[in-house]
Design a protein around this motif. Structure first.
Motif, mmCIF file in Angstrom:
data_model
loop_
_atom_site.group_PDB
_atom_site.id
_atom_site.type_symbol
_atom_site.label_atom_id
_atom_site.label_comp_id
_atom_site.label_asym_id
_atom_site.label_seq_id
_atom_site.Cartn_x
_atom_site.Cartn_y
_atom_site.Cartn_z
ATOM 1 N N CYS A 1 63.126 97.033 73.400
ATOM 2 C CA CYS A 1 63.346 96.194 74.588
ATOM 3 C C CYS A 1 64.418 95.151 74.311
ATOM 4 O O CYS A 1 64.357 94.436 73.310
ATOM 5 C CB CYS A 1 62.031 95.507 74.964
ATOM 6 S SG CYS A 1 62.223 94.311 76.298
ATOM 7 N N LYS B 1 65.055 92.808 76.579
ATOM 8 C CA LYS B 1 64.621 91.646 77.369
ATOM 9 C C LYS B 1 65.535 91.385 78.560
ATOM 10 O O LYS B 1 65.816 90.235 78.898
ATOM 11 C CB LYS B 1 64.517 90.405 76.478
ATOM 12 C CG LYS B 1 63.608 90.651 75.288
ATOM 13 C CD LYS B 1 63.824 89.647 74.184
ATOM 14 C CE LYS B 1 63.076 90.091 72.940
ATOM 15 N NZ LYS B 1 63.437 89.368 71.745
ATOM 16 N N CYS B 2 65.979 92.454 79.176
ATOM 17 C CA CYS B 2 66.903 92.310 80.305
ATOM 18 C C CYS B 2 66.184 91.893 81.586
ATOM 19 O O CYS B 2 66.806 91.367 82.508
ATOM 20 C CB CYS B 2 67.647 93.617 80.544
ATOM 21 S SG CYS B 2 66.586 94.969 81.091
ATOM 22 N N GLY B 3 64.896 92.165 81.683
ATOM 23 C CA GLY B 3 64.118 91.742 82.849
ATOM 24 C C GLY B 3 64.193 92.676 84.055
ATOM 25 O O GLY B 3 63.629 92.366 85.105
ATOM 26 N N ILE C 1 60.763 93.715 85.234
ATOM 27 C CA ILE C 1 60.046 92.597 85.861
ATOM 28 C C ILE C 1 60.541 92.402 87.298
ATOM 29 O O ILE C 1 59.769 92.237 88.223
ATOM 30 C CB ILE C 1 60.244 91.298 85.042
ATOM 31 C CG1 ILE C 1 59.639 91.464 83.651
ATOM 32 C CG2 ILE C 1 59.654 90.100 85.773
ATOM 33 C CD1 ILE C 1 59.949 90.314 82.701
ATOM 34 N N ARG C 2 61.850 92.491 87.467
ATOM 35 C CA ARG C 2 62.439 92.240 88.789
ATOM 36 C C ARG C 2 62.099 93.325 89.792
ATOM 37 O O ARG C 2 61.921 93.053 90.975
ATOM 38 C CB ARG C 2 63.958 92.129 88.648
ATOM 39 C CG ARG C 2 64.513 90.929 89.378
ATOM 40 C CD ARG C 2 65.967 90.689 89.088
ATOM 41 N NE ARG C 2 66.448 91.590 88.095
ATOM 42 C CZ ARG C 2 67.201 91.298 87.034
ATOM 43 N NH1 ARG C 2 67.607 90.193 86.832
ATOM 44 N NH2 ARG C 2 67.594 92.147 86.158
ATOM 45 N N GLU D 1 55.555 90.122 83.783
ATOM 46 C CA GLU D 1 56.180 88.827 83.509
ATOM 47 C C GLU D 1 56.703 88.864 82.078
ATOM 48 O O GLU D 1 56.283 89.708 81.281
ATOM 49 C CB GLU D 1 55.174 87.683 83.691
ATOM 50 C CG GLU D 1 54.039 87.732 82.685
ATOM 51 C CD GLU D 1 53.010 86.630 82.880
ATOM 52 O OE1 GLU D 1 52.951 86.044 83.973
ATOM 53 O OE2 GLU D 1 52.260 86.375 81.919
ATOM 54 N N ALA D 2 57.600 87.953 81.773
ATOM 55 C CA ALA D 2 58.124 87.881 80.407
ATOM 56 C C ALA D 2 57.086 87.225 79.515
ATOM 57 O O ALA D 2 56.536 86.176 79.849
ATOM 58 C CB ALA D 2 59.430 87.098 80.383
ATOM 59 N N GLY E 1 59.920 87.187 75.315
ATOM 60 C CA GLY E 1 60.841 87.741 76.313
ATOM 61 C C GLY E 1 60.538 89.186 76.659
ATOM 62 O O GLY E 1 61.015 89.695 77.672
ATOM 63 N N PRO F 1 58.493 92.058 78.226
ATOM 64 C CA PRO F 1 57.569 92.000 79.370
ATOM 65 C C PRO F 1 56.127 92.263 78.962
ATOM 66 O O PRO F 1 55.850 92.909 77.952
ATOM 67 C CB PRO F 1 58.060 93.128 80.276
ATOM 68 C CG PRO F 1 59.403 93.472 79.799
ATOM 69 C CD PRO F 1 59.474 93.107 78.360
ATOM 70 N N CYS G 1 59.017 101.069 86.321
ATOM 71 C CA CYS G 1 59.493 100.296 85.168
ATOM 72 C C CYS G 1 60.000 101.234 84.069
ATOM 73 O O CYS G 1 61.040 100.987 83.465
ATOM 74 C CB CYS G 1 58.412 99.354 84.649
ATOM 75 S SG CYS G 1 56.828 100.134 84.310
#
Ligand code: SF4
Ligand code: SF4
Length: 79
Positions: A18, A20-22, A25-26, A34-35, A39, A41, A55
């Motif tokens: 990962c 941690k690009c998010g 989550i988005r 959530e992070a 960072g 998820p 996801c």
């Protein structure tokens, strides 16, 4: 005495892959990600995950893996 079976978490994240690009989550349609502190998820509300697989599908680094939805028996208990 036999310990009760617990369902595995719906989604597993590989913290080594990962970045941690998010993105996951988005785009989670039910906003259950959530992070975490690092960072990476985490599932904030695992019971609300629909196992849609988005996801996993959107993760550019193959770091999210969605499990199989547990089968419910007649008593409504997930096995
Ligand atoms: S499987 Fe679907 S509902 Fe569950 S965390 Fe991933 S995007 Fe969200
Ligand atoms: S989309 Fe993949 S790489 Fe980006 S935060 Fe989610 S799990 Fe990590």
């Amino acid at each position: 005495m036999v310990a009760p079976k617990t369902a595995p978490p719906p989604v597993a994240f590989n913290d080594k892959w990962c970045k941690k690009c998010g993105i996951c989550i988005r785009f989670c349609p039910v906003r259950v990600l959530e992070a975490g502190p690092s960072g990476v998820p985490r599932l904030a509300r695992p019971d609300e995950c629909t196992y849609c697989g988005l996801c996993e599908h959107l993760c550019p680094d193959y770091a999210a893996v969605v499990g199989r939805r547990p089968k419910k028996r007649g008593d409504g208990v997930e096995r």
